[in-house]
Design an enzyme around this catalytic site. Structure first.
Site, PDB file in Angstrom:
ATOM      1  N   ASN A   1       0.813  -1.229   0.000  1.00 21.93           N
ATOM      2  CA  ASN A   1       0.000   0.000   0.000  1.00 21.93           C
ATOM      3  C   ASN A   1       0.845   1.278   0.000  1.00 21.93           C
ATOM      4  O   ASN A   1       0.441   2.278  -0.593  1.00 21.93           O
ATOM      5  CB  ASN A   1      -1.009  -0.010   1.153  1.00 21.93           C
TER       6      ASN A   1
ATOM      7  N   GLU B   1       4.310  -4.611  12.435  1.00 19.68           N
ATOM      8  CA  GLU B   1       3.252  -3.581  12.352  1.00 19.68           C
ATOM      9  C   GLU B   1       2.126  -4.209  11.567  1.00 19.68           C
ATOM     10  O   GLU B   1       2.319  -4.532  10.385  1.00 19.68           O
ATOM     11  CB  GLU B   1       3.736  -2.381  11.552  1.00 19.68           C
TER      12      GLU B   1
ATOM     13  N   CYS C   1      -3.292   1.440   6.765  1.00 17.07           N
ATOM     14  CA  CYS C   1      -3.572   0.866   8.088  1.00 17.07           C
ATOM     15  C   CYS C   1      -4.089   1.951   9.030  1.00 17.07           C
ATOM     16  O   CYS C   1      -4.664   1.645  10.070  1.00 17.07           O
ATOM     17  CB  CYS C   1      -2.335   0.210   8.662  1.00 17.07           C
TER      18      CYS C   1
HETATM   19  P1  NAP Z   1       0.447  -9.271   3.642  1.00 13.62           P
HETATM   20  O1  NAP Z   1      -0.337 -10.176   2.790  1.00 13.62           O
HETATM   21  O2  NAP Z   1       0.659  -9.635   5.075  1.00 13.62           O
HETATM   22  O3  NAP Z   1       1.852  -9.099   2.901  1.00 13.62           O
HETATM   23  C1  NAP Z   1       2.863  -8.286   3.456  1.00 13.62           C
HETATM   24  C2  NAP Z   1       4.206  -8.814   3.013  1.00 13.62           C
HETATM   25  O4  NAP Z   1       4.406 -10.106   3.592  1.00 13.62           O
HETATM   26  C3  NAP Z   1       4.347  -8.970   1.512  1.00 13.62           C
HETATM   27  O5  NAP Z   1       5.648  -8.658   1.115  1.00 13.62           O
HETATM   28  C4  NAP Z   1       4.085 -10.467   1.327  1.00 13.62           C
HETATM   29  O6  NAP Z   1       4.631 -11.006   0.156  1.00 13.62           O
HETATM   30  C5  NAP Z   1       4.787 -11.013   2.556  1.00 13.62           C
HETATM   31  N1  NAP Z   1       4.386 -12.360   2.905  1.00 13.62           N
HETATM   32  C6  NAP Z   1       3.227 -13.009   2.613  1.00 13.62           C
HETATM   33  N2  NAP Z   1       3.256 -14.245   3.128  1.00 13.62           N
HETATM   34  C7  NAP Z   1       4.444 -14.389   3.754  1.00 13.62           C
HETATM   35  C8  NAP Z   1       5.064 -15.449   4.483  1.00 13.62           C
HETATM   36  N3  NAP Z   1       4.450 -16.613   4.686  1.00 13.62           N
HETATM   37  N4  NAP Z   1       6.288 -15.237   5.003  1.00 13.62           N
HETATM   38  C9  NAP Z   1       6.930 -14.061   4.818  1.00 13.62           C
HETATM   39  N5  NAP Z   1       6.393 -13.025   4.135  1.00 13.62           N
HETATM   40  C10 NAP Z   1       5.166 -13.189   3.617  1.00 13.62           C
HETATM   41  O7  NAP Z   1      -0.145  -7.795   3.667  1.00 13.62           O
HETATM   42  P2  NAP Z   1      -0.559  -6.898   2.417  1.00 13.62           P
HETATM   43  O8  NAP Z   1      -1.818  -7.437   1.868  1.00 13.62           O
HETATM   44  O9  NAP Z   1       0.616  -6.714   1.517  1.00 13.62           O
HETATM   45  O10 NAP Z   1      -0.811  -5.475   3.116  1.00 13.62           O
HETATM   46  C11 NAP Z   1      -2.006  -5.143   3.739  1.00 13.62           C
HETATM   47  C12 NAP Z   1      -1.911  -5.315   5.239  1.00 13.62           C
HETATM   48  O11 NAP Z   1      -0.793  -4.571   5.742  1.00 13.62           O
HETATM   49  C13 NAP Z   1      -3.120  -4.766   5.946  1.00 13.62           C
HETATM   50  O12 NAP Z   1      -3.535  -5.644   6.955  1.00 13.62           O
HETATM   51  C14 NAP Z   1      -2.613  -3.465   6.563  1.00 13.62           C
HETATM   52  O13 NAP Z   1      -3.302  -3.030   7.684  1.00 13.62           O
HETATM   53  C15 NAP Z   1      -1.209  -3.807   6.879  1.00 13.62           C
HETATM   54  N6  NAP Z   1      -0.407  -2.576   7.014  1.00 13.62           N
HETATM   55  C16 NAP Z   1      -0.029  -2.185   8.260  1.00 13.62           C
HETATM   56  C17 NAP Z   1       0.713  -1.013   8.423  1.00 13.62           C
HETATM   57  C18 NAP Z   1       1.162  -0.564   9.796  1.00 13.62           C
HETATM   58  O14 NAP Z   1       1.980   0.359   9.875  1.00 13.62           O
HETATM   59  N7  NAP Z   1       0.672  -1.169  10.868  1.00 13.62           N
HETATM   60  C19 NAP Z   1       1.042  -0.240   7.313  1.00 13.62           C
HETATM   61  C20 NAP Z   1       0.630  -0.678   6.061  1.00 13.62           C
HETATM   62  C21 NAP Z   1      -0.092  -1.864   5.915  1.00 13.62           C
HETATM   63  P3  NAP Z   1       3.694 -11.274  -1.145  1.00 13.62           P
HETATM   64  O15 NAP Z   1       3.213  -9.936  -1.582  1.00 13.62           O
HETATM   65  O16 NAP Z   1       4.626 -11.928  -2.088  1.00 13.62           O
HETATM   66  O17 NAP Z   1       2.579 -12.156  -0.715  1.00 13.62           O
END
Ligand code: NAP
Length: 426
Positions: free
Chosen positions: A157, A255, A289
């Site tokens: 994002n 996070e 987020c």
């Molecule tokens: P995500 O599906 O958890 O993916 C985040 C990262 O983790 C991506 O690089 C993803 O790679 C990787 N990943 C996926 N499965 C993994 C595994 N088994 N082992 C290691 N890495 C793995 O999250 P997203 O859909 O990209 O982002 C949305 C989420 O991020 C939302 O829940 C949002 O709230 C959260 N977020 C939180 C913050 C904060 O500051 N708290 C800020 C921004 C976003 P792939 O893309 O290759 O699957």
């Protein structure tokens, strides 16, 4: 050259060289404004590729630890300068792969540069403390030392900013970083690595890994050189990392998701409150987020708040992020669009009322994009899924409160601990 004139065939930065996956396999990166358009490809790395990356990063960590913090800071400043010089191309690439508007993308490039300047400046700050000691002839002090190799895993994002705010502090502290960007929007993260490489970081200090996280997640963690993981992303993946690293010496910073709420009480400045809420709900098409996704309104101003939120939603110009005049871009992918529409459909089944939006625009210009109209759901109950689960899209759920205590109870009745309150007035 525009960022989108050609399909980018990107490599990963490994030990100072740009490499494909050994298998030659790649992942496609598509334009969410028109899913038929290929923006670029990145290597689809496997476990053997990942092991090679860590070998390079371990060498990089040794070299970098020997560089003074002042010199590290100079290189971070140089990287910030390169980011600003390349801002136009990088912002266009960001919009092309992730969908946010060009204004949002440009703001993100500048903020990313800010992070490198801030942490670059810390290269001249103290990095330890002189402690009091009972013997006058003894000096006792603490020194901040690098950990070694840090893994940064980032979401799509804010695909430039989130890597930047992980890389800058880790690098100034003397660590090498392996960056694993999200597969939906990895290209700008690779451009950030290019800026750092061009700024003169020694080979191996910044390395990148692209590939599906679900395929290479284990390989990323099972590396003897790994000392810490900085993760931003979903609760589900964060929980998996916690479990995988429990009992190891690898530090984890995670996070995760959010379900932020705003409260509007009867004596609030309603136009100002709604303007703040709409901006917080619909910026980046709600894919933040920190997005406001729940609105709790005291009865006397409830109808006015819903009506003004509808006006604000309908005033947005939803279209390609790169198009002049667009104020809300598409969601990142068809899967994300369908996920968000699924939440809306279930909310309606649960009894919520669609006051505005609630569907994907179906006109010819936007039919192939990942669009969801900015959506206001009224009459939402706190027992509904839409009230408790993170949607990560342009959807705001509005509910009624009888008084301040009731409003606070609704606000706190969320399993997400990290809530943000805006526009509360009494
Ligand atoms: P995500 O599906 O958890 O993916 C985040 C990262 O983790 C991506 O690089 C993803 O790679 C990787 N990943 C996926 N499965 C993994 C595994 N088994 N082992 C290691 N890495 C793995 O999250 P997203 O859909 O990209 O982002 C949305 C989420 O991020 C939302 O829940 C949002 O709230 C959260 N977020 C939180 C913050 C904060 O500051 N708290 C800020 C921004 C976003 P792939 O893309 O290759 O699957």
């Amino acid at each position: 050259m525009s960022a989108t004139d050609t399909v980018r065939v990107a490599g990963n930065l490994v030990g100072g060289a740009w490499l494909p996956a050994a298998s030659g396999r790649t992942l496609d990166v598509r334009d969410p404004a028109d899913d038929r358009t290929l923006v670029g490809t990145v290597p689809s790395m496997d476990a053997d590729d990942v092991a090679r990356v860590y070998t390079a990063a371990a060498d990089g960590a040794r070299a970098w630890a020997a560089v003074s913090t002042v010199e590290r800071g100079r290189m971070l400043f140089a990287a910030a300068t390169l980011l600003r010089e390349r801002a136009d191309v990088i912002a266009r690439l960001l919009t092309a792969e992730m969908g946010k508007t060009l204004a949002e993308a440009t703001g993100e490039v500048n903020k990313a540069a800010d992070f490198f300047e801030y942490y670059g400046g810390l290269g001249r700050a103290g990095r330890g403390e002189l402690l009091a000691h009972e013997r006058a002839d003894v000096l006792s002090w603490t020194v901040h030392e690098p950990l070694g190799v840090v893994l940064a895993i980032t979401p799509w994002n804010d695909p430039l900013l989130t890597p930047a705010r992980k890389l800058a502090p880790a690098l100034i502290a003397g660590n090498a970083v392996v960056l694993k960007p999200a597969s939906a929007a990895p290209l700008v993260a690779l451009e950030l690595a290019r800026c750092l490489n061009d700024a003169g970081l020694p080979p191996g200090v910044i390395d990148t890994v692209t590939g599906q996280g679900s395929d290479i997640g284990d390989a990323l963690l099972e590396q003897p050189a790994l000392r810490a993981v900085s993760f931003t992303g979903s609760n589900a993946v964060g929980d998996g990392l916690r479990r995988a690293l429990a009992g190891t010496d690898v530090r984890l910073l995670a996070e995760l998701g959010g379900k932020n709420a705003a409260i509007v009480l009867r004596d609030a400045d309603v136009p100002a409150a709604v303007a703040a809420i709409a901006a917080a709900a619909f910026a980046q098409a709600g894919q933040r987020c920190t997005a406001t996704s729940r609105v709790i309104v005291e009865r006397p101003v409830y109808d006015e708040v819903v009506a003004r939120l509808v006006d604000a939603a309908e005033a947005l110009a939803v279209g390609p992020g790169a198009q002049v005049g667009t104020t809300m871009g598409p969601l990142v992918s068809p899967a994300q669009r369908d996920d968000v529409l699924g939440f809306v459909g279930r909310a309606v089944q649960d009894g919520a009322r669609v006051a505005s939006g609630g569907a994907a625009p179906n006109d010819e210009a936007r039919r192939h994009g990942c669009y969801v109209a900015p959506t206001v759901l009224a009459d939402v109950g706190d027992d509904m899924e839409i009230w408790s689960e993170e949607v990560f899209g342009p959807v705001v759920a509005v509910t009624l409160a009888e008084d301040t205590d009731h409003a606070l109870a609704l606000l706190n009745g969320s399993r997400y601990q990290r809530t943000k309150t805006v526009a509360i007035a009494s």
